[in-house]
Design an enzyme around this catalytic site. Structure first.
Site, PDB file in Angstrom:
ATOM      1  N   ASP A   1       0.829  -1.212   0.000  1.00  0.00           N
ATOM      2  CA  ASP A   1       0.000   0.000   0.000  1.00  0.00           C
ATOM      3  C   ASP A   1       0.864   1.262   0.000  1.00  0.00           C
ATOM      4  O   ASP A   1       1.955   1.277   0.577  1.00  0.00           O
ATOM      5  CB  ASP A   1      -0.902  -0.012   1.252  1.00  0.00           C
ATOM      6  CG  ASP A   1      -2.052   0.980   1.125  1.00  0.00           C
ATOM      7  OD1 ASP A   1      -2.428   1.326  -0.014  1.00  0.00           O
ATOM      8  OD2 ASP A   1      -2.573   1.408   2.170  1.00  0.00           O
TER       9      ASP A   1
ATOM     10  N   HIS B   1       2.488   3.828  -9.255  1.00  0.00           N
ATOM     11  CA  HIS B   1       2.189   2.410  -9.487  1.00  0.00           C
ATOM     12  C   HIS B   1       3.352   1.721 -10.200  1.00  0.00           C
ATOM     13  O   HIS B   1       3.676   0.568  -9.909  1.00  0.00           O
ATOM     14  CB  HIS B   1       0.898   2.262 -10.297  1.00  0.00           C
ATOM     15  CG  HIS B   1      -0.331   2.681  -9.529  1.00  0.00           C
ATOM     16  ND1 HIS B   1      -0.560   2.267  -8.231  1.00  0.00           N
ATOM     17  CD2 HIS B   1      -1.391   3.467  -9.863  1.00  0.00           C
ATOM     18  CE1 HIS B   1      -1.720   2.779  -7.804  1.00  0.00           C
ATOM     19  NE2 HIS B   1      -2.227   3.523  -8.769  1.00  0.00           N
TER      20      HIS B   1
ATOM     21  N   LEU C   1      10.137 -20.756  -4.338  1.00  0.00           N
ATOM     22  CA  LEU C   1       9.209 -19.804  -3.715  1.00  0.00           C
ATOM     23  C   LEU C   1       7.854 -19.914  -4.395  1.00  0.00           C
ATOM     24  O   LEU C   1       7.768 -19.853  -5.621  1.00  0.00           O
ATOM     25  CB  LEU C   1       9.731 -18.364  -3.865  1.00  0.00           C
ATOM     26  CG  LEU C   1       8.773 -17.263  -3.384  1.00  0.00           C
ATOM     27  CD1 LEU C   1       8.605 -17.303  -1.864  1.00  0.00           C
ATOM     28  CD2 LEU C   1       9.278 -15.878  -3.814  1.00  0.00           C
TER      29      LEU C   1
HETATM   30  C1  IPE Z   1      -5.513  -2.490  -0.131  1.00  0.00           C
HETATM   31  O1  IPE Z   1      -5.152  -1.180  -0.352  1.00  0.00           O
HETATM   32  C2  IPE Z   1      -5.502  -3.255  -1.413  1.00  0.00           C
HETATM   33  C3  IPE Z   1      -4.196  -3.458  -2.013  1.00  0.00           C
HETATM   34  C4  IPE Z   1      -3.043  -3.155  -1.471  1.00  0.00           C
HETATM   35  C5  IPE Z   1      -4.213  -4.087  -3.300  1.00  0.00           C
HETATM   36  P1  IPE Z   1      -6.247  -0.029  -0.541  1.00  0.00           P
HETATM   37  O2  IPE Z   1      -5.505   1.248  -0.684  1.00  0.00           O
HETATM   38  O3  IPE Z   1      -7.185  -0.394  -1.621  1.00  0.00           O
HETATM   39  O4  IPE Z   1      -7.034  -0.102   0.857  1.00  0.00           O
HETATM   40  P2  IPE Z   1      -7.762   1.040   1.679  1.00  0.00           P
HETATM   41  O5  IPE Z   1      -8.712   1.725   0.735  1.00  0.00           O
HETATM   42  O6  IPE Z   1      -6.715   1.983   2.205  1.00  0.00           O
HETATM   43  O7  IPE Z   1      -8.449   0.307   2.795  1.00  0.00           O
HETATM   44  C1  IPE Z   2      -1.421   0.416  -3.461  1.00  0.00           C
HETATM   45  O1  IPE Z   2      -1.254   1.803  -3.438  1.00  0.00           O
HETATM   46  C2  IPE Z   2      -1.787  -0.113  -4.845  1.00  0.00           C
HETATM   47  C3  IPE Z   2      -3.181  -0.522  -4.973  1.00  0.00           C
HETATM   48  C4  IPE Z   2      -4.068  -0.558  -4.009  1.00  0.00           C
HETATM   49  C5  IPE Z   2      -3.636  -0.944  -6.282  1.00  0.00           C
HETATM   50  P1  IPE Z   2      -2.495   2.794  -3.495  1.00  0.00           P
HETATM   51  O2  IPE Z   2      -2.878   2.988  -4.905  1.00  0.00           O
HETATM   52  O3  IPE Z   2      -3.586   2.323  -2.594  1.00  0.00           O
HETATM   53  O4  IPE Z   2      -1.846   4.127  -2.942  1.00  0.00           O
HETATM   54  P2  IPE Z   2      -2.301   4.968  -1.662  1.00  0.00           P
HETATM   55  O5  IPE Z   2      -2.506   3.989  -0.550  1.00  0.00           O
HETATM   56  O6  IPE Z   2      -3.560   5.663  -2.046  1.00  0.00           O
HETATM   57  O7  IPE Z   2      -1.160   5.904  -1.399  1.00  0.00           O
HETATM   58 MG    MG Z   3      -3.952   2.485  -0.589  1.00  0.00          MG
END
Ligand code: IPE
Ligand code: IPE
Ligand code: MG
Length: 253
Positions: free
Chosen positions: A31, A48, A142
């Site tokens: 995240d 990303h 793995l």
């Molecule tokens: C959780 O992250 C999902 C992934 C890392 C793929 P999100 O960014 O979607 O979760 P929330 O919205 O902070 O709970």
């Molecule tokens: C994790 O990073 C990737 C996905 C959930 C696809 P985010 O896109 O949730 O980035 P933040 O958490 O908003 O910074």
């Molecule tokens: Mg996120």
């Protein structure tokens, strides 16, 4: 490392309250990509993209560290609700990763599997997933599972639906349904439960990741945004895990 069939005690299962070996299975909630980009004044898509580089590093680090199973939460069922632009960026990166990485995964002894509703990504991506799974199927160093369009509640509802269908068809008695049987109807049926779940970005929640399987997992929340994640962060989480005392409801205080 050989892995016992589902719901059999694993060879490396620690004694409750005893000294802690390395985790067999690590789950990782990756995240913080967008916050990483925002902090640098960069477009979201570059966050990303940097996240994909962190995936490459982490898979290598996990293979080197001797973890048997690594499950990466890459795209949740709820992430479809992001803007069409962002979903397009993410699915594009996914296809590029699958095509470019499969050779390296195969060479490094990594077996790739995908859980989640893969069909929602369309036939081109499904074909890339199937090719990567087939090409790495013989590897044992793995076990890498990528959760894509994955949501634990949907997964559990799906298991309930297929058990209900067996009952309705007269093939299963309701009384015969137990925890082991339900677990065999989950996407993770061939996998051990996660021992350790790591989440980056400072958030402290599961966001619908492996709800059933995480019943006795240890959690480590790291204040690092996913694109900055390095092998040292994995080592830090593994060291923290080894300091934990797991009791499974039966250990002494
Ligand atoms: C959780 O992250 C999902 C992934 C890392 C793929 P999100 O960014 O979607 O979760 P929330 O919205 O902070 O709970
Ligand atoms: C994790 O990073 C990737 C996905 C959930 C696809 P985010 O896109 O949730 O980035 P933040 O958490 O908003 O910074
Ligand atoms: Mg996120």
């Amino acid at each position: 490392m050989s892995v016992a069939p589902l719901n059999q005690p694993l060879a490396v299962m620690p004694e409750p309250g005893g000294p802690q070996p390395s985790p067999l299975h690590v789950g990782l909630i990756m995240d913080g990509n967008r916050r990483w980009a925002k902090a640098r004044g960069l477009p979201r898509a570059l966050g990303h993209k940097a996240g994909v580089d962190a995936v490459r590093r982490t898979v290598q680090a996990a293979a080197d560290s001797g973890i048997g199973w690594l499950t990466l939460f890459a795209f949740s069922s709820e992430n479809w609700q992001r803007s069409a632009d962002e979903v397009r960026d993410l699915t594009g990166l996914l296809r590029i990763y699958l095509r470019r990485e499969v050779g390296t995964l195969a060479k490094n002894g990594v077996r790739l599997r995908v859980i989640g509703e893969r069909h929602r990504f369309g036939p081109e991506t499904v074909a890339a997933i199937e090719a990567a799974e087939a090409e790495t199927a013989g590897n044992t160093r793995l076990n890498l599972t990528v959760a894509l369009s994955y949501g634990a509640r949907a997964e559990i509802a799906g298991a309930a639906r297929s058990l209900a269908a067996e009952v309705a068809a007269g093939r299963l008695a309701p009384d015969a349904i137990n925890e082991a049987m339900l677990a065999r109807h989950l996407a993770t049926q061939d996998m051990p439960d996660p021992d350790l779940i790591i989440r980056t970005s400072g958030e402290q929640r599961l966001s619908n990741f492996l709800l059933w399987q995480a019943a006795y997992a240890e959690f480590v929340f790291l204040d690092v945004l996913w694109p900055d994640f390095e092998a040292a962060h994995l080592d830090q989480a593994l060291a923290e895990y080894r300091r934990r005392v797991r009791r499974f409801g039966v250990g002494s205080s």
